[in-house]
Design an enzyme around this catalytic site. Structure first.
Site, PDB file in Angstrom:
ATOM      1  N   LEU A 244      90.637  59.099  52.854  1.00 41.79           N
ATOM      2  CA  LEU A 244      89.531  59.571  53.367  1.00 41.79           C
ATOM      3  C   LEU A 244      90.894  59.939  55.313  1.00 41.79           C
ATOM      4  CD1 LEU A 244      87.607  61.229  53.843  1.00 41.79           C
ATOM      5  CD2 LEU A 244      86.471  58.666  54.788  1.00 41.79           C
ATOM      6  N   THR A 245      90.582  58.867  55.364  1.00 43.89           N
ATOM      7  CA  THR A 245      92.102  59.108  56.961  1.00 43.89           C
ATOM      8  C   THR A 245      93.231  59.842  57.117  1.00 43.89           C
ATOM      9  OG1 THR A 245      90.904  56.981  57.345  1.00 43.89           O
ATOM     10  CG2 THR A 245      91.840  57.648  59.515  1.00 43.89           C
TER      11      THR A 245
ATOM     12  N   ILE B 289      95.725  53.835  54.582  1.00 40.41           N
ATOM     13  CA  ILE B 289      94.963  53.480  53.854  1.00 40.41           C
ATOM     14  C   ILE B 289      94.911  51.967  52.806  1.00 40.41           C
ATOM     15  CG2 ILE B 289      94.919  54.752  51.449  1.00 40.41           C
ATOM     16  CD1 ILE B 289      93.999  56.221  53.287  1.00 40.41           C
TER      17      ILE B 289
ATOM     18  N   GLY C  11      78.774  58.416  51.382  1.00 41.59           N
ATOM     19  CA  GLY C  11      78.199  57.711  50.418  1.00 41.59           C
ATOM     20  C   GLY C  11      79.169  56.539  49.458  1.00 41.59           C
ATOM     21  N   CYS C  12      80.276  56.600  49.675  1.00 41.86           N
ATOM     22  CA  CYS C  12      81.242  55.268  49.028  1.00 41.86           C
ATOM     23  C   CYS C  12      81.492  53.999  50.068  1.00 41.86           C
ATOM     24  CB  CYS C  12      82.905  55.670  49.198  1.00 41.86           C
ATOM     25  SG  CYS C  12      82.831  56.184  48.150  1.00 41.86           S
TER      26      CYS C  12
ATOM     27  N   ARG D 278      87.529  16.163  68.800  1.00 38.82           N
ATOM     28  CA  ARG D 278      88.543  15.924  69.657  1.00 38.82           C
ATOM     29  C   ARG D 278      88.483  15.687  70.637  1.00 38.82           C
ATOM     30  NH1 ARG D 278      93.550  16.867  71.869  1.00 38.82           N
ATOM     31  NH2 ARG D 278      94.162  17.688  73.677  1.00 38.82           N
TER      32      ARG D 278
ATOM     33  N   GLU E 236      85.967  51.984  58.512  1.00 38.13           N
ATOM     34  CA  GLU E 236      84.974  52.400  57.819  1.00 38.13           C
ATOM     35  C   GLU E 236      84.348  52.810  59.175  1.00 38.13           C
ATOM     36  OE1 GLU E 236      83.841  51.754  54.249  1.00 38.13           O
ATOM     37  OE2 GLU E 236      85.864  50.919  53.812  1.00 38.13           O
TER      38      GLU E 236
ATOM     39  N   HIS F 277      83.154  50.415  65.758  1.00 33.09           N
ATOM     40  CA  HIS F 277      81.989  50.260  66.948  1.00 33.09           C
ATOM     41  C   HIS F 277      80.890  51.265  67.707  1.00 33.09           C
ATOM     42  CE1 HIS F 277      79.365  46.696  68.422  1.00 33.09           C
ATOM     43  NE2 HIS F 277      79.290  47.984  69.692  1.00 33.09           N
TER      44      HIS F 277
HETATM   45  C1  LIG Z   1      94.551  48.166  58.405  1.00 31.04           C
HETATM   46  C2  LIG Z   1      93.778  49.490  58.447  1.00 31.04           C
HETATM   47  C3  LIG Z   1      93.151  49.312  57.295  1.00 31.04           C
HETATM   48  C4  LIG Z   1      92.231  51.043  56.832  1.00 31.04           C
HETATM   49  N1  LIG Z   1      92.209  50.841  55.791  1.00 31.04           N
HETATM   50  C5  LIG Z   1      91.989  52.122  55.426  1.00 31.04           C
HETATM   51  C6  LIG Z   1      91.656  53.148  53.820  1.00 31.04           C
HETATM   52  O1  LIG Z   1      91.959  52.401  53.376  1.00 31.04           O
HETATM   53  N2  LIG Z   1      91.533  54.425  53.840  1.00 31.04           N
HETATM   54  C7  LIG Z   1      91.081  55.077  55.524  1.00 31.04           C
HETATM   55  O2  LIG Z   1      90.138  56.564  55.004  1.00 31.04           O
HETATM   56  N3  LIG Z   1      91.445  54.911  56.141  1.00 31.04           N
HETATM   57  C8  LIG Z   1      90.845  53.577  56.518  1.00 31.04           C
HETATM   58  N4  LIG Z   1      91.641  53.121  57.507  1.00 31.04           N
HETATM   59  C9  LIG Z   1      91.345  53.765  58.809  1.00 31.04           C
HETATM   60  C10 LIG Z   1      90.064  53.264  59.638  1.00 31.04           C
HETATM   61  O3  LIG Z   1      88.951  53.926  59.234  1.00 31.04           O
HETATM   62  C11 LIG Z   1      89.904  54.177  60.945  1.00 31.04           C
HETATM   63  O4  LIG Z   1      91.481  53.973  61.918  1.00 31.04           O
HETATM   64  C12 LIG Z   1      88.882  53.893  61.370  1.00 31.04           C
HETATM   65  O5  LIG Z   1      87.975  55.149  61.156  1.00 31.04           O
HETATM   66  C13 LIG Z   1      88.722  55.098  63.105  1.00 31.04           C
HETATM   67  O6  LIG Z   1      90.052  56.166  63.227  1.00 31.04           O
HETATM   68  P1  LIG Z   1      91.746  56.397  64.069  1.00 31.04           P
HETATM   69  O7  LIG Z   1      91.843  55.119  64.027  1.00 31.04           O
HETATM   70  O8  LIG Z   1      91.497  57.585  63.752  1.00 31.04           O
HETATM   71  O9  LIG Z   1      90.559  56.125  65.633  1.00 31.04           O
HETATM   72  P2  LIG Z   1      89.676  57.734  66.513  1.00 31.04           P
HETATM   73  O10 LIG Z   1      88.902  58.461  65.324  1.00 31.04           O
HETATM   74  O11 LIG Z   1      90.872  58.689  66.658  1.00 31.04           O
HETATM   75  O12 LIG Z   1      88.842  56.647  66.956  1.00 31.04           O
HETATM   76  C14 LIG Z   1      89.411  56.666  68.508  1.00 31.04           C
HETATM   77  C15 LIG Z   1      88.619  55.612  69.581  1.00 31.04           C
HETATM   78  O13 LIG Z   1      87.662  56.701  69.684  1.00 31.04           O
HETATM   79  C16 LIG Z   1      86.305  56.369  69.513  1.00 31.04           C
HETATM   80  N5  LIG Z   1      85.333  57.621  69.245  1.00 31.04           N
HETATM   81  C17 LIG Z   1      86.210  58.520  68.388  1.00 31.04           C
HETATM   82  N6  LIG Z   1      85.174  59.421  68.688  1.00 31.04           N
HETATM   83  C18 LIG Z   1      84.041  59.125  68.970  1.00 31.04           C
HETATM   84  C19 LIG Z   1      82.844  59.957  69.713  1.00 31.04           C
HETATM   85  N7  LIG Z   1      82.227  60.751  68.807  1.00 31.04           N
HETATM   86  N8  LIG Z   1      82.011  59.527  70.586  1.00 31.04           N
HETATM   87  C20 LIG Z   1      83.143  57.949  71.193  1.00 31.04           C
HETATM   88  N9  LIG Z   1      84.186  57.540  70.681  1.00 31.04           N
HETATM   89  C21 LIG Z   1      84.580  58.034  69.689  1.00 31.04           C
HETATM   90  C22 LIG Z   1      86.070  55.712  68.287  1.00 31.04           C
HETATM   91  O14 LIG Z   1      84.587  54.461  68.449  1.00 31.04           O
HETATM   92  C23 LIG Z   1      87.527  54.510  69.135  1.00 31.04           C
HETATM   93  O15 LIG Z   1      87.687  53.303  69.869  1.00 31.04           O
HETATM   94  C24 LIG Z   1      92.202  51.441  57.864  1.00 31.04           C
HETATM   95  C25 LIG Z   1      92.691  50.885  59.388  1.00 31.04           C
HETATM   96  C26 LIG Z   1      93.269  49.815  59.549  1.00 31.04           C
HETATM   97  C27 LIG Z   1      93.304  49.816  60.614  1.00 31.04           C
END
Ligand SMILES: Cc1cc2nc3c(=O)[nH]c(=O)nc-3n(C[C@H](O)[C@H](O)[C@H](O)COP(=O)(O)OP(=O)(O)OC[C@H]3O[C@@H](n4cnc5c(N)ncnc54)[C@H](O)[C@@H]3O)c2cc1C
Lengths: 246, 392
Positions: free
Chosen positions: B138-139, B170, B245-246, B276, B371, B374
């Protein structure tokens, strides 16, 4: 071949052991119960291996109260076909053996496999008593078992080595390490166990020949004493005067 | 690493709310973890290597899609059972739980929920056994928290679709046999496609240098004019609600799972603090340390009750995505705080691989990010209670 496996419920080895009512009762507070390991790892799995190789049926039997269901379900999840629970508080090995033997007598079994002993009381009694009550052959401490054409060959542990014996069925054997490979149940087995029959039998009320007078916990392990390698004389003195082992 | 001495902590007797079957499931997964995973996990994490062989093992115990129906080779268990399995796996390592979450909630669930009967029969039994390994795309490089903006797309070429684009971060991708990929069609609608390894133009480069989730493998999905057969389109969903949904299913698993990591940190710190001795008494005898431990078990207990209730709602089909979001956020936050505090209780020992805490602590930085971060989950609750969208 129809095999009966008596299983018992014991405290998990990591449980805190405490006694109440003036040290006359084992406190079950916060105690996690598990299936007795030798029953689960060797007796039940050997029965399943025999069934898988030769066909037949594996039945487990447990003497205990309703709160034992989890242990019985686990045996079914690992692969037993059906289960019986004799509704009784299992405090006396003789009374338990009578109930198991009564069931075994009429159940059409070829073999009863028990674990060698339970890890709580370690009394090593039920297998032998069941065999005696049934007047069947009995082999204890079995670490290898082959069955072909109604004849059984078992290797059993004896002082300082092993002994191989041949005997006819029906028989009771007590399983020890190496008899079979332990199995972890899986989710499908757990699902399947839902619909496997678990029948509750009323106890016939055999006499209890023992009752617990009191329990005592072992003395706390003493602290280690370290003796320098060049002070052998001191080591000998300690072993002689304090430990009193030489 | 030291022997795994973990013992469950159940301060509010929540076990009384579980069935004997739930407890048997927990015991089963815990025995598997103690026997097969605890002895190897630290080593794999230190080497940043995924223990590939566990895919088959997780399949054998039934950790993939346990709450999907038995007719497709899955467990047919309830949602609380699913949660318990995730918690026990994450008690060992968030990366292991991630492997199971992705396979079960992000690959098997969409095929079950949005797939055709042929797709279900073709993929689900093998995925459940661990004979096929999957990932979820997705990402994208330019779209993380805002997946609706995705650029990956496909065109209808008559007898096949032509897929172009890239996904990043991913989980499982470098080893996956299949990928459930979300991409836009020519009308700009998000659809799901099953892309198989070996399709021309499809590559899965590994992401190196992670300090978190080191025992899980992460990579990219690159689609360069990939011809995807038409029967690989998931027919029964369109739009962002497909991937969301997933995510709700996976987030539910994380809500349970992260508590597992918290429990392991608490258990380790409690044991260490009692053993300790400094200044002539066990660390556990100092008020400052007791405050930490008392707060930890309080937060764990609250989180346990929250996910139990959520599981009950989910069993009844009543759990909302916003409720799941709240529990995911809460569990990740408390787990991360507990990991930090418990690491301090271990002093210098807390940073070594001798104990699991530092690994959990680093892992949880991912768990609180993927997913939905925070922040994003706060916005979901915020929108739910105010009715005002504050995402953009
Ligand atoms: C080890 C690992 C495994 C992963 N596995 C998968 C996977 O299997 N499949 C998949 O699809 N993805 C996967 N991901 C991706 C993950 O879901 C994303 O990293 C996540 O959704 C955040 O996206 P980003 O990293 O692009 O951060 P960004 O979206 O760029 O966010 C950066 C910061 O900005 C903040 N932010 C963003 N938008 C807003 C807003 N509107 N208001 C306030 N703050 C905001 C966020 O909270 C965050 O602190 C994985 C990530 C990691 C690290």
């Amino acid at each position: 071949m129809k095999i009966l496996v008596p299983i018992s419920k014991v405290p998990d080895t990591t449980s805190k052991i405490a006694f109440v009512d003036n040290n006359t009762k084992f406190s079950t507070d916060n105690v996690q119960f598990i299936m007795n390991p030798t029953d689960e790892w060797y007796a039940l799995t050997k029965a399943l291996e025999l069934k898988e190789a030769q066909g037949g049926e594996v039945v487990v039997i447990h003497a205990g109260l309703a709160d034992s269901e989890q242990v019985i379900r686990k045996a079914l999840a690992i692969g037993a076909d059906s289960a019986f629970r004799i509704d009784m508080d299992p405090t006396d090995a003789y009374a338990i053996s009578v109930e198991i033997a009564n069931h075994a007598k009429t159940g059409g079994y070829d073999l009863v496999i028990t674990g060698k002993e339970t890890i709580d009381y370690n009394s090593f009694e039920v297998g032998g008593m069941v065999a005696e009550l049934l007047d069947w052959n009995a082999v204890a401490l079995v670490s290898k078992l082959d069955i072909a054409g109604g004849k059984a060959t078992a290797t059993r542990d004896i002082e300082g080595g092993t002994e191989t014996v041949e005997f006819s069925l029906p028989a009771v054997i007590c399983a020890t390490k190496d008899l079979a490979a332990a199995r972890i149940p899986n989710m499908k087995g757990i699902m399947a166990s839902r619909t496997k029959p678990l029948t509750v039998l009323a106890a016939t009320g055999a006499d209890k020949l023992t009752s617990i007078a009191s329990y005592q916990t072992p003395e706390k392990a003493k602290e280690c004493k370290y003796v320098s390698v060049d002070n052998v004389a001191e080591l000998v003195r300690l072993l002689h005067e304090e430990a009193k082992v030489i | 690493m030291r022997q795994d001495l973990y013992q469950h902590h159940d301060y509010y007797l929540i076990d009384d709310l579980l069935t004997p079957e739930h407890k048997l499931i927990r015991e089963t997964v815990r025995s598997y973890v103690k026997e097969k995973l605890s002895p190897i996990i630290e080593d794999y994490a230190q080497r940043a290597e995924f223990p590939k062989h566990i895919v088959k093992e997780l399949g054998e115990i039934g950790a993939f899609g346990p709450s999907l129906p038995a007719e497709y080779g899955c467990g047919g268990l309830d949602e609380i059972s699913y949660g318990i399995i995730m918690q026990e796996l994450e008690r060992c390592d968030s990366g292991i739980r991630s492997t199971a979450s992705v396979q079960g909630s992000l690959v098997m669930y969409p095929i079950y929920k949005y797939g055709s009967e042929e797709q279900r029969k073709k993929y689900l039994p093998k995925l459940a056994k661990g004979e096929l390994f999957g990932c979820f795309g997705l990402t994208e490089p330019n779209h993380g928290s805002n997946p609706a903006g995705m650029e990956t797309n496909f065109k209808d070429k008559g007898d096949h679709y032509l897929l172009n684009g890239a996904k990043m971060w991913i989980s499982n991708s470098p080893l996956a046999d299949i990928a459930v990929v979300w991409a836009k069609n020519e009308q700009g609608k998000i659809r799901g496609l099953i892309v198989e390894r070996g399709m021309e133009g499809f590559t899965t480069p590994t992401t190196h240098g992670k300090w978190s989730l080191r025992a899980s493998i992460t990579g990219e999905l690159v689609f360069d004019n990939v011809k995807v057969p038409k029967e690989n389109l998931l027919p029964n969903v369109e739009g962002l609600k497909g991937p969301l949904g997933c995510l709700s299913t996976a987030r539910y698993g994380i809500a349970w799972g992260a508590i597992g990591a918290a429990l392991d940190c608490y258990d380790t710190a409690l044991r260490y603090a009692k053993e300790r001795v400094q200044f002539g008494r066990p660390l556990a005898g100092f008020q400052l340390q007791q405050k930490k431990l008392a707060e930890m078990i309080t937060e764990i207990t609250k989180a346990q009750l929250l996910v139990w209730r959520l599981g009950t709602l989910k069993n009844e089909g009543k759990a909302t995505p916003a409720q799941i979001s709240m529990a995911k956020r809460n569990s990740c936050e408390i787990a991360l705080n507990i990991a930090r505090e418990s690491r301090q209780i271990l002093g210098g020992m807390g940073i070594t691989g001798e104990y699991p805490i530092m690994r959990h602590l680093m892992n949880l930085e991912t768990v609180i990010t993927y997913e939905g971060t925070h922040d994003i989950h706060l916005l979901i609750t915020g929108q739910d209670i105010t009715g005002i969208n504050a995402f953009q």
